[in-house]
Design a protein around this motif. Structure first.
Motif, PDB file in Angstrom:
ATOM      1  N   UNK B 289       0.828  -1.207   0.000  1.00  0.00           N
ATOM      2  CA  UNK B 289       0.000   0.000   0.000  1.00  0.00           C
ATOM      3  C   UNK B 289       0.855   1.247   0.000  1.00  0.00           C
ATOM      4  N   UNK B 290       1.874   1.217   0.885  1.00  0.00           N
ATOM      5  CA  UNK B 290       2.747   2.392   0.978  1.00  0.00           C
ATOM      6  C   UNK B 290       3.423   2.631  -0.360  1.00  0.00           C
ATOM      7  N   UNK B 291       3.885   1.538  -0.964  1.00  0.00           N
ATOM      8  CA  UNK B 291       4.552   1.690  -2.262  1.00  0.00           C
ATOM      9  C   UNK B 291       3.578   2.271  -3.278  1.00  0.00           C
ATOM     10  N   UNK B 297       1.297   9.208  -5.292  1.00  0.00           N
ATOM     11  CA  UNK B 297       1.674  10.586  -4.959  1.00  0.00           C
ATOM     12  C   UNK B 297       2.550  11.165  -6.074  1.00  0.00           C
ATOM     13  N   UNK B 298       3.505  10.338  -6.503  1.00  0.00           N
ATOM     14  CA  UNK B 298       4.383  10.788  -7.587  1.00  0.00           C
ATOM     15  C   UNK B 298       3.568  11.083  -8.833  1.00  0.00           C
ATOM     16  N   UNK B 299       2.602  10.187  -9.053  1.00  0.00           N
ATOM     17  CA  UNK B 299       1.773  10.343 -10.241  1.00  0.00           C
ATOM     18  C   UNK B 299       0.939  11.615 -10.146  1.00  0.00           C
ATOM     19  N   UNK B 300       0.392  11.832  -8.936  1.00  0.00           N
ATOM     20  CA  UNK B 300      -0.407  13.039  -8.740  1.00  0.00           C
ATOM     21  C   UNK B 300       0.450  14.280  -8.963  1.00  0.00           C
ATOM     22  N   UNK B 301       1.655  14.239  -8.428  1.00  0.00           N
ATOM     23  CA  UNK B 301       2.573  15.368  -8.615  1.00  0.00           C
ATOM     24  C   UNK B 301       2.817  15.607 -10.100  1.00  0.00           C
ATOM     25  N   UNK B 306       1.719  18.438 -14.942  1.00  0.00           N
ATOM     26  CA  UNK B 306       1.211  18.378 -16.310  1.00  0.00           C
ATOM     27  C   UNK B 306       0.070  19.369 -16.494  1.00  0.00           C
ATOM     28  N   UNK B 307      -0.830  19.369 -15.475  1.00  0.00           N
ATOM     29  CA  UNK B 307      -1.965  20.287 -15.561  1.00  0.00           C
ATOM     30  C   UNK B 307      -1.481  21.723 -15.600  1.00  0.00           C
ATOM     31  N   UNK B 308      -0.509  22.010 -14.732  1.00  0.00           N
ATOM     32  CA  UNK B 308       0.022  23.370 -14.667  1.00  0.00           C
ATOM     33  C   UNK B 308       0.665  23.729 -16.001  1.00  0.00           C
ATOM     34  N   UNK B 309       1.426  22.781 -16.478  1.00  0.00           N
ATOM     35  CA  UNK B 309       2.120  22.977 -17.767  1.00  0.00           C
ATOM     36  C   UNK B 309       1.091  23.221 -18.873  1.00  0.00           C
TER      37      UNK B 309
END
Lengths: 210, 671
Positions: B289-291, B297-301, B306-309
């Motif tokens: 789960x943590x992994x 989290x990395x994906x969300x970041x 991407x959204x910002x870009x």
């Protein structure tokens, strides 16, 4: 018709021509002299102003464009000096506005180059004649003023009453003097004013007042 | 302005829903994150509860088993002792019978010893408490057994007196360990009867009377009432913490307690293994789960970036005033930006996917553009340096744009299409045009002013001698009429008239000197090169009419005497005239034909237009100064041309052209 040139240029009416173009000045001189006009040519406005005095009679013909003082400037100076000579201005192409200003400031007339020579000559002759008439009237008036100056206060009153058509008796009565005294005054007035009767006196005074 | 508002209205709700979607996604994501943890925690607690219940149950079971075993062992031991006692009593009775065979006793006691391994010895005491005989399992007398113990005797006596058939004592410590002493009174009339004594080893009793199935899982201890351990058997591994059960012996031997300990059951080991496995599984699940969370989290970041870009790019794109359009290699529109849509009036949806011919091309240029597109874009050589092009907006208005194309390179490094930028230069062009017209007007006005000034100076200067001449003339007439003039004076005056006339001539001459100050400089010139250069120069001028110029030249066309600057002026003048007379023609028909032909002695230059031609009544006049057919023209152009050509010993001619228009022609001698 051509009159012989007078011995003294400063006496008698002249056409004073002011133009810096020697050839044209000479030609105009020749033309006007051929019409019996005395001509006094000047090569510049300064030269004319230097010798100008109020006893000079005739008329002034000046070019507008000249080296040194322009025709308009010269006219303004003459006006300031209360010169009564009639002034004519020669204008070139495109100087019409300047000519209109000149007319407004008291110039008699302007002639545009190239001009019809005889019309110019006629205008100058007419101007000289007008000046002569004006000069005559002016000298007459001066004379009468001198005559009037010789009359005493009482004599001037008597003269006014005579001119009003009143009889000696009435005048004597009004002024509270004797008829004899009125008669003496009357004869003195006639002598001073150089007239022979009342009609002449009335004519003279009406001319003076006009 | 209107369409702008529309697009704003269109984009805003989209943004809102996107935000709401994002919100839902976020809470959804949170639930997704929490759920597995919750499930794992629940699973853990349930498993723990289950294990605990199992454990409790097992313990209960173990305890019950232990109690049962304890009871069983107690009963078994008691039964054995009782059995031994009975046998001893029977022996004692047998001894009381005088008829009985003494050997029989020995046999019987041996039998007893054999039947119970825990009996150390059987001894017979007479009424004087003397050991008559003694029997041990080995058959030997047990010397070390001190049966003369006063207490033992005392008890035996006491027992005898009580008339009780059996006497038992508390365990006695002996070399063999704790021993139970059992005595049986030999019945008889005598007051002091004999006694049979048996010694039962507690230790041995435990060894012999506990079956293996109990022994292997229980440790057994016998304690007295003070808690001292009298005997023990612990084949199974037990610890102090092991479960135990302890009961008192019901009858004999009184005052003793038996305690059973439960050995560690192997089942607990499997349970531990199970728990361990569960723990490991749980840890693995949490780790996973943590992994996963980390990955998410990395994906969300990355997504946020991407959204910002994307937002950044979109804002950049929308703020651009330069229209952008991408086409694939077949020329199909794959992308247009906001500015491009605004520029032309078509929406993005309408434009994307379209292939040439495009709706924004000028109707009259459709064919030309399609051909150009095929020839240039499809062959992979569109104009990469800016090209000015006119387009038609949806509302019919025209737009001049500076178009620049660049290859569109895909992620694999291969070209996927073309990206074109469109810079709207309509206003700039209009301003340029206006500026040019104003400049032309100023130039024309200043030329007029200059000429007016010149004419004024000329008029004034000529007036003087003219006035002089007329004055002399009039004066002479006057004097001659009077007859007052002499012959010499007439001659002098006429000489002066002549001088004035000469002066007028001088003025005219001076003016001509000023005009002709730049004398032509003749040099050998190639007229073909000169014409080509001049046409190119003319084409680069800002020209509103843009007539097409076709040039036909025979090369080389050298002449020895030519001022190239002046001839260039002539050519420019003639070209400009030719273009201006075609003012009313449609653009396609505005053509100027320039040709250079050579003969042995001359080079002929011809400039032909398709204008209305020179009006008949003006044919003879067009080369005269101040004659013009153009509105606002000065009427000097052709005059100057003619003068220049006359200086070249040539002549400019004008003739009507068959099919309409005029031909202006001049020829220059080669030598």
């Amino acid at each position: 018709m051509r009159q012989p040139a007078p011995a003294n240029r400063n006496h008698g009416p002249h056409a004073f021509i002011v133009d810096d173009d020697d050839a044209l000045r000479e030609a105009l001189t020749f033309l006007l002299q051929s019409r019996g006009v005395n001509v006094a040519p000047f090569a510049s406005a300064e030269a004319f102003l230097a010798q100008f005095n109020h006893t000079q009679r005739g008329c002034i013909l000046t070019d507008v464009r000249m080296d040194g003082m322009s025709g308009i400037e010269m006219i303004e100076k003459l006006m300031a000096m209360k010169c009564s000579l009639p002034m004519l201005v020669l204008t070139g192409h495109g100087d019409v506005a300047m000519a209109v200003d000149a007319i407004k400031s008291g110039v008699r007339d302007f002639v545009e180059k190239p001009f019809n020579t005889n019309v110019l000559a006629d205008k100058i002759i007419a101007a000289i004649a007008d000046d002569a008439a004006a000069a005559k009237k002016q000298s007459e008036q001066k004379l009468h003023e001198q005559q009037m100056a010789k009359l005493s206060e009482r004599e001037r009153k008597v003269m006014n009453l005579i001119l009003a058509g009143k009889l000696n008796k009435v005048i004597a009565n009004e002024l509270n003097i004797s008829t004899r005294t009125v008669e003496v005054h009357r004869s003195r007035i006639f002598v001073h004013m150089e007239v022979h009767n009342v009609v002449e006196l009335a004519n003279l005074l009406s001319r003076m007042r006009s | 302005m209107h369409s702008d508002n529309r697009t704003k209205k269109a984009t805003r709700p989209q943004d809102l829903t996107a935000m709401q979607n994002a919100h839902v996604k976020w809470t959804g994501l949170a639930a997704l994150n929490v759920m597995p943890i919750l499930a794992i925690v629940l699973l853990f607690s349930l498993l723990s509860a289950l294990l605990w219940i199992l454990r409790v149950n097992e313990l209960e079971q173990v305890r019950l088993d232990l109690v049962r075993d304890t009871l069983w062992v107690e009963r078994a031991l008691q039964f054995q002792i009782a059995n031994d006692d009975e046998t001893l009593q029977r022996l004692a009775v047998d001894f009381a019978d005088p008829l009985s065979d003494p050997t029989k006793f020995a046999a019987q006691s041996r039998q007893l010893l054999a039947s119970d391994g825990s009996i150390l010895m059987i001894a017979r005491l007479n009424s004087y408490n003397q050991v008559v005989s003694i029997q041990t399992p080995n058959g030997a007398l047990a010397n070390n057994l001190n049966v003369n113990d006063s207490e033992l005797l005392t008890r035996a006596v006491t027992a005898a007196r009580r008339d009780s058939p059996l006497i038992s004592t508390s365990p006695v410590h002996m070399a063999e360990g704790e021993v139970l002493i059992r005595m049986a009174k030999i019945p008889g009339p005598q007051a002091q009867p004999g006694i049979l004594v048996s010694a039962i080893s507690l230790e041995r009793m435990l060894t012999h009377n506990i079956p293996w199935w109990i022994a292997e899982k229980r440790a057994v201890e016998i304690k007295d009432h003070e808690g001292r351990i009298l005997a023990s058997r612990s084949q199974a591994a037990v610890t102090k913490e092991s479960l135990s059960h302890s009961i008192a012996f019901g009858a004999e031997p009184a005052g003793l307690f038996i305690t059973l300990f439960a050995a560690q059951t192997p089942s607990s080991l499997t349970q531990q293994g199970l728990v361990g496995a569960i723990v490991v599984l749980g840890l693995l699940a949490v780790g996973g789960l943590l992994a996963r969370e980390n990955h998410l989290r990395k994906r969300r970041l990355a997504e946020a970036e991407l959204r910002q870009e994307h937002a950044f790019r979109k804002a950049m794109e929308d703020s651009l005033t330069v229209g952008m359009r991408a086409r694939d290699l077949e020329g199909r529109v794959i992308y247009v930006n906001h500015a491009f849509c605004q520029m032309l009036g078509w929406s993005r949806e309408e434009l994307v996917g379209l292939a040439p011919p495009m709706p924004y091309w000028l109707p009259e240029e459709m064919e030309e553009k399609t051909t150009a597109f095929r020839n240039r874009v499809l062959t992979g050589s569109p104009p990469t340096d800016g090209v000015e092009s006119t387009f038609q907006k949806r509302d019919g208005r025209r737009l001049v744009a500076l178009v620049q194309e660049a290859p569109l390179i895909g992620p694999e490094g291969l070209q996927t299409g073309w990206m074109g930028s469109f810079l709207d230069i309509t206003e700039r062009k209009a301003t340029e045009e206006l500026t040019r017209q104003q400049a032309d007007q100023i130039a024309a006005t200043s030329r007029l002013v200059l000429i007016g000034e010149m004419a004024s100076i000329l008029a004034h200067d000529l007036n003087q001698p003219l006035a002089t001449i007329t004055s002399y003339q009039a004066g002479l007439i006057n004097r001659l009429g009077d007859g007052t003039i002499q012959r010499e004076e007439v001659v002098q005056t006429l000489a002066k008239v002549g001088e004035a006339a000469q002066r007028a001539g001088h003025i005219i001459h001076r003016v001509r000197e000023v005009v002709n100050r730049n004398e032509p400089r003749f040099e050998p010139v190639d007229i073909a090169t000169l014409v080509k250069r001049t046409v190119a120069l003319f084409q680069n001028e800002p020209r509103p009419l843009k007539a097409r110029i076709s040039v036909s030249i025979v090369e080389p066309a050298r002449v020895e005497r030519c001022d190239d600057v002046l001839i260039e002026q002539v050519l420019i003048n003639l070209l400009r005239n030719a273009e201006e007379v075609m003012h009313d023609l449609p653009k396609q028909q505005r053509t100027i034909d320039v040709s250079v032909t050579t003969t042995k002695t001359s080079v002929e230059v011809q400039i032909a237009d398709r204008g209305p031609g020179v009006p008949k009544e003006m044919v003879g006049d067009i080369f005269r100064p101040f004659v013009t057919t153009k509105k606002g023209g000065m009427g000097l152009g052709l005059t100057i041309c003619r003068s220049v050509l006359e200086a070249h010993r040539s002549r400019l001619t004008c003739s009507p052209r068959s099919g309409g228009g005029s031909i202006f022609k001049f020829s220059l001698a080669t030598t």
